[in-house]
Design a protein around this motif. Structure first.
Motif, PDB file in Angstrom:
ATOM      1  N   TYR A 153      -0.270 -14.836   7.199  1.00 10.95           N
ATOM      2  CA  TYR A 153       0.225 -13.471   7.402  1.00 10.95           C
ATOM      3  C   TYR A 153       1.011 -12.953   6.191  1.00 10.95           C
ATOM      4  CZ  TYR A 153       2.250  -9.386   9.625  1.00 10.95           C
ATOM      5  OH  TYR A 153       2.595  -8.093   9.918  1.00 10.95           O
ATOM      6  N   VAL A 154       1.491 -13.868   5.360  1.00 11.68           N
ATOM      7  CA  VAL A 154       2.236 -13.466   4.148  1.00 11.68           C
ATOM      8  C   VAL A 154       1.397 -12.482   3.324  1.00 11.68           C
ATOM      9  CG1 VAL A 154       3.153 -14.361   1.950  1.00 11.68           C
ATOM     10  CG2 VAL A 154       3.606 -15.584   4.081  1.00 11.68           C
ATOM     11  N   ASP A 155       0.067 -12.620   3.385  1.00 14.89           N
ATOM     12  CA  ASP A 155      -0.824 -11.758   2.596  1.00 14.89           C
ATOM     13  C   ASP A 155      -0.901 -10.318   3.142  1.00 14.89           C
ATOM     14  OD1 ASP A 155      -2.593 -11.289   0.463  1.00 14.89           O
ATOM     15  OD2 ASP A 155      -4.329 -11.633   1.763  1.00 14.89           O
ATOM     16  N   VAL A 156      -0.539 -10.122   4.420  1.00 16.53           N
ATOM     17  CA  VAL A 156      -0.706  -8.783   5.022  1.00 16.53           C
ATOM     18  C   VAL A 156       0.145  -7.704   4.322  1.00 16.53           C
ATOM     19  CG1 VAL A 156      -0.449  -7.418   7.148  1.00 16.53           C
ATOM     20  CG2 VAL A 156      -1.553  -9.649   7.226  1.00 16.53           C
ATOM     21  N   PRO A 157       1.463  -7.908   4.143  1.00 24.93           N
ATOM     22  CA  PRO A 157       2.221  -6.889   3.401  1.00 24.93           C
ATOM     23  C   PRO A 157       1.748  -6.740   1.953  1.00 24.93           C
ATOM     24  CG  PRO A 157       3.647  -8.758   3.993  1.00 24.93           C
ATOM     25  CD  PRO A 157       2.363  -8.945   4.709  1.00 24.93           C
ATOM     26  N   ILE A 158       1.220  -7.832   1.375  1.00 20.20           N
ATOM     27  CA  ILE A 158       0.711  -7.736  -0.008  1.00 20.20           C
ATOM     28  C   ILE A 158      -0.513  -6.817  -0.030  1.00 20.20           C
ATOM     29  CG2 ILE A 158      -0.208  -9.041  -1.986  1.00 20.20           C
ATOM     30  CD1 ILE A 158       1.414 -11.459  -1.018  1.00 20.20           C
ATOM     31  N   VAL A 159      -1.388  -6.957   0.984  1.00 19.23           N
ATOM     32  CA  VAL A 159      -2.565  -6.073   1.078  1.00 19.23           C
ATOM     33  C   VAL A 159      -2.093  -4.621   1.201  1.00 19.23           C
ATOM     34  CG1 VAL A 159      -4.518  -5.387   2.540  1.00 19.23           C
ATOM     35  CG2 VAL A 159      -4.083  -7.799   2.142  1.00 19.23           C
ATOM     36  N   TYR A 160      -1.126  -4.392   2.093  1.00 19.85           N
ATOM     37  CA  TYR A 160      -0.672  -3.024   2.361  1.00 19.85           C
ATOM     38  C   TYR A 160      -0.058  -2.375   1.113  1.00 19.85           C
ATOM     39  CZ  TYR A 160       1.476   0.946   4.651  1.00 19.85           C
ATOM     40  OH  TYR A 160       1.823   2.226   4.987  1.00 19.85           O
ATOM     41  N   PHE A 161       0.808  -3.126   0.434  1.00 17.47           N
ATOM     42  CA  PHE A 161       1.518  -2.531  -0.712  1.00 17.47           C
ATOM     43  C   PHE A 161       0.781  -2.680  -2.043  1.00 17.47           C
ATOM     44  CE2 PHE A 161       5.090  -3.150   2.289  1.00 17.47           C
ATOM     45  CZ  PHE A 161       5.537  -1.827   2.325  1.00 17.47           C
ATOM     46  N   SER A 162      -0.357  -3.387  -2.048  1.00 15.19           N
ATOM     47  CA  SER A 162      -1.071  -3.648  -3.305  1.00 15.19           C
ATOM     48  C   SER A 162      -1.398  -2.363  -4.068  1.00 15.19           C
ATOM     49  CB  SER A 162      -2.346  -4.437  -3.032  1.00 15.19           C
ATOM     50  OG  SER A 162      -3.172  -3.721  -2.152  1.00 15.19           O
ATOM     51  N   VAL A 163      -1.720  -1.274  -3.327  1.00 11.02           N
ATOM     52  CA  VAL A 163      -2.093  -0.025  -4.009  1.00 11.02           C
ATOM     53  C   VAL A 163      -0.871   0.663  -4.635  1.00 11.02           C
ATOM     54  CG1 VAL A 163      -4.214   0.489  -2.746  1.00 11.02           C
ATOM     55  CG2 VAL A 163      -2.036   1.178  -1.778  1.00 11.02           C
ATOM     56  N   LYS A 164       0.326   0.281  -4.181  1.00  9.21           N
ATOM     57  CA  LYS A 164       1.545   0.869  -4.753  1.00  9.21           C
ATOM     58  C   LYS A 164       2.092  -0.006  -5.883  1.00  9.21           C
ATOM     59  CE  LYS A 164       2.703   3.205  -0.542  1.00  9.21           C
ATOM     60  NZ  LYS A 164       3.547   3.764   0.360  1.00  9.21           N
ATOM     61  N   TRP A 165       1.963  -1.333  -5.709  1.00  8.99           N
ATOM     62  CA  TRP A 165       2.544  -2.265  -6.683  1.00  8.99           C
ATOM     63  C   TRP A 165       1.722  -2.357  -7.966  1.00  8.99           C
ATOM     64  CZ3 TRP A 165       3.516  -6.816  -2.730  1.00  8.99           C
ATOM     65  CH2 TRP A 165       4.643  -6.494  -1.958  1.00  8.99           C
ATOM     66  N   TRP A 166       0.382  -2.300  -7.833  1.00 14.70           N
ATOM     67  CA  TRP A 166      -0.473  -2.483  -8.998  1.00 14.70           C
ATOM     68  C   TRP A 166      -1.363  -1.263  -9.194  1.00 14.70           C
ATOM     69  CZ3 TRP A 166      -0.558  -6.814  -5.382  1.00 14.70           C
ATOM     70  CH2 TRP A 166       0.281  -7.859  -5.777  1.00 14.70           C
ATOM     71  N   ASN A 167      -1.874  -1.157 -10.425  1.00 17.28           N
ATOM     72  CA  ASN A 167      -2.797  -0.073 -10.739  1.00 17.28           C
ATOM     73  C   ASN A 167      -4.133  -0.398 -10.071  1.00 17.28           C
ATOM     74  OD1 ASN A 167      -3.841   2.170 -11.919  1.00 17.28           O
ATOM     75  ND2 ASN A 167      -4.232   1.191 -13.901  1.00 17.28           N
ATOM     76  N   SER A 168      -4.489   0.387  -9.041  1.00 18.03           N
ATOM     77  CA  SER A 168      -5.652   0.034  -8.234  1.00 18.03           C
ATOM     78  C   SER A 168      -6.681   1.160  -8.200  1.00 18.03           C
ATOM     79  CB  SER A 168      -5.171  -0.275  -6.816  1.00 18.03           C
ATOM     80  OG  SER A 168      -6.239  -0.488  -5.956  1.00 18.03           O
ATOM     81  N   LEU A 169      -7.952   0.765  -8.107  1.00 19.40           N
ATOM     82  CA  LEU A 169      -9.030   1.745  -7.940  1.00 19.40           C
ATOM     83  C   LEU A 169      -8.920   2.395  -6.555  1.00 19.40           C
ATOM     84  CD1 LEU A 169     -12.503   0.265  -9.021  1.00 19.40           C
ATOM     85  CD2 LEU A 169     -11.646   2.538  -9.516  1.00 19.40           C
ATOM     86  N   HIS A 170      -8.451   1.596  -5.597  1.00 21.34           N
ATOM     87  CA  HIS A 170      -8.344   2.052  -4.207  1.00 21.34           C
ATOM     88  C   HIS A 170      -7.241   3.110  -4.107  1.00 21.34           C
ATOM     89  CE1 HIS A 170      -7.791   1.864   0.128  1.00 21.34           C
ATOM     90  NE2 HIS A 170      -8.889   1.154   0.227  1.00 21.34           N
ATOM     91  N   GLN A 171      -7.533   4.205  -3.408  1.00 21.30           N
ATOM     92  CA  GLN A 171      -6.524   5.265  -3.299  1.00 21.30           C
ATOM     93  C   GLN A 171      -5.341   4.831  -2.438  1.00 21.30           C
ATOM     94  OE1 GLN A 171      -9.627   5.198  -2.086  1.00 21.30           O
ATOM     95  NE2 GLN A 171      -9.978   6.842  -0.645  1.00 21.30           N
TER      96      GLN A 171
END
Lengths: 235, 50
Positions: A153-171
């Motif tokens: 489950y540790v990965d769940v908040p990382i998935v959610y915030f990944s688009v804010k923390w890193w430069n992502s193609l995903h909107q």
């Protein structure tokens, strides 16, 4: 104990009706988006799937914590249902995302932070499902899978915030206040439908887990069963 | 190239079709599994005389 599934079946039927209505609204009534055109209609199924997946994963985390705290079997049954549902929803999210990515990004898949962390989540929960399958001793199976779920489950908040923390193609996520009402209605209808459907499926799945455990505990290994009883079991 | 995505209905249908197949398929699998488990549990408890 005789288990019935009338209520969860009613939830499934209600959920499907909501999904039909939401899909009809999203495909036939809602207008095409200004820049993404008709392809944006994929969002009416992709976003509710993502919201539901996050909630089911959080429910799995809660069930794991509750099992480790109270050691009650009902939490393990719920955990089993939630883990399996999480795998189905994560897989569905990856497929829908891929179908969305091709016409908008030009590729089926990209190792971008959101997609990569999502793939890791899918692998983690597939692994927990395999773990449950291979451990035969019920207490060990429940404890190990609860611990593995908490780690996964540790990965769940990382998935959610990944688009804010890193430069992502995903909107980035849109809020209710930034979505036009015409787009919001099919989105919320499909989300409600998805929640009802998944609640019904998970209730039935956890009852199945309870029945299987009941049988597992009731049936001693055949080598220990007296000959007469063993022949009855085999019949 | 004007930054606007045109067409793409085939992708929309594909996304909805895959979602329907996966969700309905899994739902049927779970319901079927429940009835199988119930029959098996009833047979098991009867078999050992519980």
């Amino acid at each position: 104990m005789k288990k019935r599934i009338v209520f969860p079946l009613a939830l499934i039927v209600l959920g499907m009706l909501c999904l039909f209505a939401g899909t009809y609204d999203g495909l036939a009534i809602a207008p095409a988006e200004q820049h993404m055109g008709d392809v944006q209609r994929i969002m009416y199924v992709h976003v509710p799937t993502a919201w539901t997946a996050m909630l089911v994963l959080t429910w799995a985390f809660v069930c794991a914590l509750m099992y480790l705290t109270f050691a009650a079997w009902r939490w393990d049954h719920r955990l089993e249902a939630a883990i399996e549902m999480s795998v189905v929803l994560c897989l569905l999210l990856c497929i829908q995302g891929s179908i969305w990515a091709k016409p908008t990004w030009g590729v089926w898949w990209d190792w971008d932070p959101r997609l990569t962390t999502m793939a890791v989540l899918l692998m983690a929960f597939s692994g927990i499902t395999a773990l449950r399958f291979f451990i035969e001793e019920p207490v060990k199976r429940a404890t190990w899978s609860a611990v593995a779920t908490i780690i996964g489950y540790v990965d769940v908040p990382i998935v959610y915030f990944s688009v804010k923390w890193w430069n992502s193609l995903h909107q980035q996520q849109s809020g209710v206040s930034t979505i036009s009402r015409e787009f919001l209605i099919p989105l919320l209808m499909n989300f409600a439908g998805m929640m009802l459907l998944i609640a019904g499926i998970m209730t039935i799945r956890s009852r199945t887990a309870a029945l299987r455990l009941e049988e597992e505990i009731a049936l001693p290994p055949l080598t220990l069963v007296p000959a007469a009883a063993a022949s009855e079991v085999m019949a | 190239m004007n930054g606007i995505v045109s067409g793409g209905w085939e992708f929309v249908w594909a996304a909805y079709a895959v979602s329907a197949v996966v969700l309905v398929g899994y739902c049927a699998h779970v319901i079927n599994g429940f009835f199988k488990a119930r029959v098996s549990a009833e047979r098991g408890t009867k078999g050992i005389g519980l």
